[in-house]
Design a protein around this motif. Structure first.
Motif, PDB file in Angstrom:
ATOM      1  N   ALA A 179      -8.336 -57.181 -33.532  1.00  0.00           N
ATOM      2  CA  ALA A 179      -8.842 -56.307 -32.460  1.00  0.00           C
ATOM      3  C   ALA A 179      -9.359 -54.995 -33.061  1.00  0.00           C
ATOM      4  CB  ALA A 179      -7.737 -56.042 -31.438  1.00  0.00           C
ATOM      5  N   LEU A 180      -8.642 -54.474 -34.053  1.00  0.00           N
ATOM      6  CA  LEU A 180      -9.092 -53.250 -34.730  1.00  0.00           C
ATOM      7  C   LEU A 180     -10.438 -53.481 -35.407  1.00  0.00           C
ATOM      8  CD1 LEU A 180      -6.121 -51.604 -36.707  1.00  0.00           C
ATOM      9  CD2 LEU A 180      -7.506 -50.616 -34.877  1.00  0.00           C
ATOM     10  N   LEU A 181     -10.547 -54.633 -36.034  1.00  0.00           N
ATOM     11  CA  LEU A 181     -11.773 -54.972 -36.756  1.00  0.00           C
ATOM     12  C   LEU A 181     -12.951 -55.035 -35.778  1.00  0.00           C
ATOM     13  CD1 LEU A 181     -12.660 -55.892 -39.597  1.00  0.00           C
ATOM     14  CD2 LEU A 181     -12.352 -58.238 -38.818  1.00  0.00           C
ATOM     15  N   GLU A 182     -12.691 -55.650 -34.648  1.00  0.00           N
ATOM     16  CA  GLU A 182     -13.754 -55.794 -33.649  1.00  0.00           C
ATOM     17  C   GLU A 182     -14.201 -54.428 -33.133  1.00  0.00           C
ATOM     18  OE1 GLU A 182     -13.951 -58.230 -29.588  1.00  0.00           O
ATOM     19  OE2 GLU A 182     -12.923 -59.246 -31.259  1.00  0.00           O
ATOM     20  N   ALA A 183     -13.216 -53.514 -33.037  1.00  0.00           N
ATOM     21  CA  ALA A 183     -13.522 -52.192 -32.491  1.00  0.00           C
ATOM     22  C   ALA A 183     -14.199 -51.300 -33.534  1.00  0.00           C
ATOM     23  CB  ALA A 183     -12.242 -51.530 -31.993  1.00  0.00           C
ATOM     24  N   SER A 184     -14.156 -51.695 -34.810  1.00  0.00           N
ATOM     25  CA  SER A 184     -14.620 -50.754 -35.847  1.00  0.00           C
ATOM     26  C   SER A 184     -16.131 -50.856 -36.047  1.00  0.00           C
ATOM     27  CB  SER A 184     -13.899 -51.020 -37.174  1.00  0.00           C
ATOM     28  OG  SER A 184     -14.339 -52.251 -37.699  1.00  0.00           O
ATOM     29  N   ARG A 238     -16.033 -54.472 -45.786  1.00  0.00           N
ATOM     30  CA  ARG A 238     -16.839 -53.499 -45.060  1.00  0.00           C
ATOM     31  C   ARG A 238     -16.658 -52.075 -45.552  1.00  0.00           C
ATOM     32  NH1 ARG A 238     -16.253 -54.705 -38.606  1.00  0.00           N
ATOM     33  NH2 ARG A 238     -16.667 -56.939 -38.688  1.00  0.00           N
ATOM     34  N   LEU A 239     -15.441 -51.748 -46.035  1.00  0.00           N
ATOM     35  CA  LEU A 239     -15.117 -50.343 -46.302  1.00  0.00           C
ATOM     36  C   LEU A 239     -15.113 -50.020 -47.783  1.00  0.00           C
ATOM     37  CD1 LEU A 239     -12.051 -49.882 -43.894  1.00  0.00           C
ATOM     38  CD2 LEU A 239     -14.380 -49.050 -43.545  1.00  0.00           C
ATOM     39  N   PRO A 240     -15.923 -49.052 -48.202  1.00  0.00           N
ATOM     40  CA  PRO A 240     -15.824 -48.620 -49.599  1.00  0.00           C
ATOM     41  C   PRO A 240     -14.510 -47.855 -49.792  1.00  0.00           C
ATOM     42  CG  PRO A 240     -17.449 -47.298 -48.382  1.00  0.00           C
ATOM     43  CD  PRO A 240     -16.929 -48.321 -47.425  1.00  0.00           C
ATOM     44  N   GLY A 241     -13.938 -47.918 -50.961  1.00  0.00           N
ATOM     45  CA  GLY A 241     -12.714 -47.161 -51.229  1.00  0.00           C
ATOM     46  C   GLY A 241     -11.482 -47.779 -50.590  1.00  0.00           C
ATOM     47  N   PHE A 242     -11.583 -49.057 -50.231  1.00  0.00           N
ATOM     48  CA  PHE A 242     -10.450 -49.749 -49.599  1.00  0.00           C
ATOM     49  C   PHE A 242      -9.442 -50.178 -50.665  1.00  0.00           C
ATOM     50  CE2 PHE A 242      -8.318 -53.609 -48.400  1.00  0.00           C
ATOM     51  CZ  PHE A 242      -8.102 -53.534 -47.043  1.00  0.00           C
ATOM     52  N   ASN A 243      -8.159 -49.960 -50.394  1.00  0.00           N
ATOM     53  CA  ASN A 243      -7.109 -50.456 -51.303  1.00  0.00           C
ATOM     54  C   ASN A 243      -6.057 -51.188 -50.496  1.00  0.00           C
ATOM     55  OD1 ASN A 243      -7.571 -49.345 -54.094  1.00  0.00           O
ATOM     56  ND2 ASN A 243      -7.820 -47.504 -52.848  1.00  0.00           N
ATOM     57  N   LEU A 244      -5.608 -52.297 -51.030  1.00  0.00           N
ATOM     58  CA  LEU A 244      -4.554 -53.060 -50.352  1.00  0.00           C
ATOM     59  C   LEU A 244      -3.322 -53.122 -51.252  1.00  0.00           C
ATOM     60  CD1 LEU A 244      -3.395 -54.977 -48.192  1.00  0.00           C
ATOM     61  CD2 LEU A 244      -4.672 -56.832 -49.262  1.00  0.00           C
ATOM     62  N   ILE A 245      -2.236 -52.538 -50.760  1.00  0.00           N
ATOM     63  CA  ILE A 245      -0.964 -52.584 -51.484  1.00  0.00           C
ATOM     64  C   ILE A 245      -0.068 -53.521 -50.684  1.00  0.00           C
ATOM     65  CG2 ILE A 245       0.991 -51.221 -52.324  1.00  0.00           C
ATOM     66  CD1 ILE A 245      -0.855 -48.689 -51.820  1.00  0.00           C
ATOM     67  N   THR A 246       0.492 -54.525 -51.342  1.00  0.00           N
ATOM     68  CA  THR A 246       1.373 -55.428 -50.598  1.00  0.00           C
ATOM     69  C   THR A 246       2.722 -55.589 -51.279  1.00  0.00           C
ATOM     70  OG1 THR A 246       1.588 -57.589 -49.521  1.00  0.00           O
ATOM     71  CG2 THR A 246       0.480 -57.581 -51.669  1.00  0.00           C
ATOM     72  N   GLN A 247       3.748 -55.709 -50.430  1.00  0.00           N
ATOM     73  CA  GLN A 247       5.086 -56.011 -50.948  1.00  0.00           C
ATOM     74  C   GLN A 247       5.301 -57.520 -50.993  1.00  0.00           C
ATOM     75  OE1 GLN A 247       8.103 -53.173 -48.888  1.00  0.00           O
ATOM     76  NE2 GLN A 247       6.269 -53.116 -47.632  1.00  0.00           N
ATOM     77  N   ASN A 248       4.335 -58.260 -50.458  1.00  0.00           N
ATOM     78  CA  ASN A 248       4.532 -59.709 -50.333  1.00  0.00           C
ATOM     79  C   ASN A 248       4.248 -60.424 -51.651  1.00  0.00           C
ATOM     80  OD1 ASN A 248       5.028 -59.067 -47.723  1.00  0.00           O
ATOM     81  ND2 ASN A 248       3.076 -59.785 -46.918  1.00  0.00           N
ATOM     82  N   VAL A 249       5.052 -61.452 -51.899  1.00  0.00           N
ATOM     83  CA  VAL A 249       4.908 -62.212 -53.146  1.00  0.00           C
ATOM     84  C   VAL A 249       4.280 -63.580 -52.875  1.00  0.00           C
ATOM     85  CG1 VAL A 249       6.873 -61.033 -54.238  1.00  0.00           C
ATOM     86  CG2 VAL A 249       7.282 -63.157 -52.978  1.00  0.00           C
ATOM     87  N   ASP A 250       3.805 -63.804 -51.631  1.00  0.00           N
ATOM     88  CA  ASP A 250       3.360 -65.142 -51.247  1.00  0.00           C
ATOM     89  C   ASP A 250       1.922 -65.477 -51.663  1.00  0.00           C
ATOM     90  OD1 ASP A 250       1.797 -63.750 -49.295  1.00  0.00           O
ATOM     91  OD2 ASP A 250       3.369 -63.939 -47.796  1.00  0.00           O
ATOM     92  N   GLY A 251       1.159 -64.469 -52.066  1.00  0.00           N
ATOM     93  CA  GLY A 251      -0.222 -64.731 -52.515  1.00  0.00           C
ATOM     94  C   GLY A 251      -1.206 -64.973 -51.377  1.00  0.00           C
ATOM     95  N   LEU A 268      -6.956 -62.331 -42.772  1.00  0.00           N
ATOM     96  CA  LEU A 268      -8.419 -62.468 -42.781  1.00  0.00           C
ATOM     97  C   LEU A 268      -9.090 -61.167 -42.354  1.00  0.00           C
ATOM     98  CD1 LEU A 268      -8.617 -66.064 -41.243  1.00  0.00           C
ATOM     99  CD2 LEU A 268      -8.990 -65.430 -43.631  1.00  0.00           C
ATOM    100  N   ALA A 269      -8.470 -60.473 -41.376  1.00  0.00           N
ATOM    101  CA  ALA A 269      -9.049 -59.194 -40.921  1.00  0.00           C
ATOM    102  C   ALA A 269      -8.993 -58.163 -42.046  1.00  0.00           C
ATOM    103  CB  ALA A 269      -8.289 -58.688 -39.693  1.00  0.00           C
ATOM    104  N   LEU A 270      -7.915 -58.164 -42.819  1.00  0.00           N
ATOM    105  CA  LEU A 270      -7.811 -57.201 -43.924  1.00  0.00           C
ATOM    106  C   LEU A 270      -8.850 -57.509 -45.005  1.00  0.00           C
ATOM    107  CD1 LEU A 270      -3.940 -56.774 -44.151  1.00  0.00           C
ATOM    108  CD2 LEU A 270      -5.613 -55.062 -43.428  1.00  0.00           C
ATOM    109  N   ALA A 271      -9.077 -58.794 -45.267  1.00  0.00           N
ATOM    110  CA  ALA A 271     -10.097 -59.162 -46.262  1.00  0.00           C
ATOM    111  C   ALA A 271     -11.483 -58.729 -45.769  1.00  0.00           C
ATOM    112  CB  ALA A 271     -10.063 -60.668 -46.518  1.00  0.00           C
ATOM    113  N   GLU A 272     -11.721 -58.871 -44.479  1.00  0.00           N
ATOM    114  CA  GLU A 272     -13.016 -58.469 -43.907  1.00  0.00           C
ATOM    115  C   GLU A 272     -13.172 -56.945 -43.949  1.00  0.00           C
ATOM    116  OE1 GLU A 272     -15.601 -60.160 -42.969  1.00  0.00           O
ATOM    117  OE2 GLU A 272     -16.674 -58.443 -42.118  1.00  0.00           O
TER     118      GLU A 272
END
Ligand code: OAD
Length: 223
Positions: free
Chosen positions: A218-223, A73-86, A65-69
Motif C-alpha cells: 500500500a505504501l508503494l502504491e501511494a509513493s 525506485r529510490l536512490p540511496g536505498f539501504n536494506l538492513i535485515t536481521q533475518n537469516v532466511d535469504g 517484493l515491495a521492498l525490492a521494488e
C-alpha cells in the motif's frame, strides 16, 4: 529499511517472539549460542536442518517484493535485515546487509572457509570438504559479535538516513535495535510497520499497524 522476522511471517517463517514464536518452544541458550554448539553440535545442526527445510519451502511475500521494488525506485536505498532466511535476496533485493548472517551459508571452525551450502541432506553435523573441520551455520548467535564491516555499513546507513522504515521487528536484540534509535537521533523520520504498537512510541514518528505484506504494497502504491 530495517527488517526483522515479522517481514517473513507471511511467507510461513516462524517469528522468534510473540504467539507461536520459536523462543516460546525452545531455549535460545540450547540452540543459538557458541556454548550450545560446542556442547552438542549435532543437536544444533538438527535444529538448523529443520529451519533450512522449512524455509526452503517458503517464498518471498508481498512485503519482500515491495521492498525490492522500493530499492529499484529510490536512490540511496539501504536494506538492513536481521533475518537469516535469504528471502530478501530471493525477492530481488540486491545487497541486503544481513547483519545476523544467512543460514544458506556455512563456515568451517578450523580453516575459516565460508561458502554457500543449499543441500538439505547434510549430515548433522557436516564437515568441511577442504580440511575435515566442523562446519557451523554462518549466522550470529547470542553472545557473538556481528561482522564488524557489515555493522559499520549499517550504522552509516542509519545515521545518514532521511527516512527509516522499521518492519516486523520486536526491536529487543542489540545492536540491531539501536539502529533505529541512532537514525532517529540523527534526524531521520522513523516509520514502524508492525502488528503491534511500538513499546516506546517516542522512538518512532509514525506507527503503521498491520501486516507487512499488506502495509508495504500500500505504501508503494501511494509513493
Ligand atoms: P521477533 O520474533 O522478536 O519479532 C517479530 C516482530 O514482528 C514482532 O514485533 C511482531 O509483532 C511482528 N510481526 C509478526 N508478524 C508480522 C507481520 N505479518 N507483519 C508485521 N509485523 C509482524 O523477531 P526479530 O525482531 O527479528 O537473532 O528478532 C531479532 C533477533 O532475535 C533475530 O534476528 C534472532 C532472534 O533471536 C539471531 O538469530 C541472532
Amino acid at each position: 529499511m530495517l527488517t526483522g522476522a515479522g517481514v517473513s511471517a507471511e511467507s510461513g517463517v516462524p517469528t522468534f517472539r510473540g504467539q507461536g514464536g520459536i523462543w516460546e518452544r525452545h531455549r535460545p541458550e540450547d540452540l543459538a549460542t557458541p556454548q550450545a554448539f560446542a556442547r552438542d553440535p549435532a543437536l544444533v545442526w538438527r535444529w538448523y536442518h529443520w529451519r533450512r527445510r522449512l524455509i526452503h519451502a517458503c517464498r518471498p511475500n508481498p512485503a519482500h517484493l515491495a521492498l525490492a521494488e522500493l530499492e529499484a525506485r529510490l536512490p540511496g536505498f539501504n536494506l538492513i535485515t536481521q533475518n537469516v532466511d535469504g528471502l530478501h535476496r530471493l525477492a530481488g533485493s540486491r545487497a541486503p546487509l544481513e547483519i545476523h548472517g544467512n543460514l544458506w551459508f556455512v563456515r568451517c571452525l578450523d580453516c575459516g572457509e565460508r561458502r554457500e551450502e543449499r543441500r538439505l541432506d547434510l549430515p548433522a553435523p557436516p564437515s568441511c570438504p577442504l580440511c575435515g573441520g566442523l562446519l557451523r551455520p554462518d549466522v550470529v548467535w547470542f553472545g557473538e559479535n556481528l561482522d564488524q564491516e557489515l555493522l559499520e555499513r549499517a550504522w552509516q546507513a542509519a545515521q545518514e538516513a532521511e527516512v527509516m522504515l522499521v518492519v516486523g521487528t520486536s526491536a529487543v536484540v542489540r545492536p540491531a535495535a539501536s539502529l533505529a534509535t541512532a537514525a532517529k537521533r540523527a534526524g531521520a523520520f522513523v516509520i514502524e510497520v508492525n502488528l503491534e504498537p511500538p513499546p516506546n512510541s517516542s522512538q518512532v514518528d509514525v506507527s503503521l499497524l498491520g501486516k507487512a505484506g499488506q502495509v508495504l504494497p500500500a505504501l508503494l502504491e501511494a509513493s
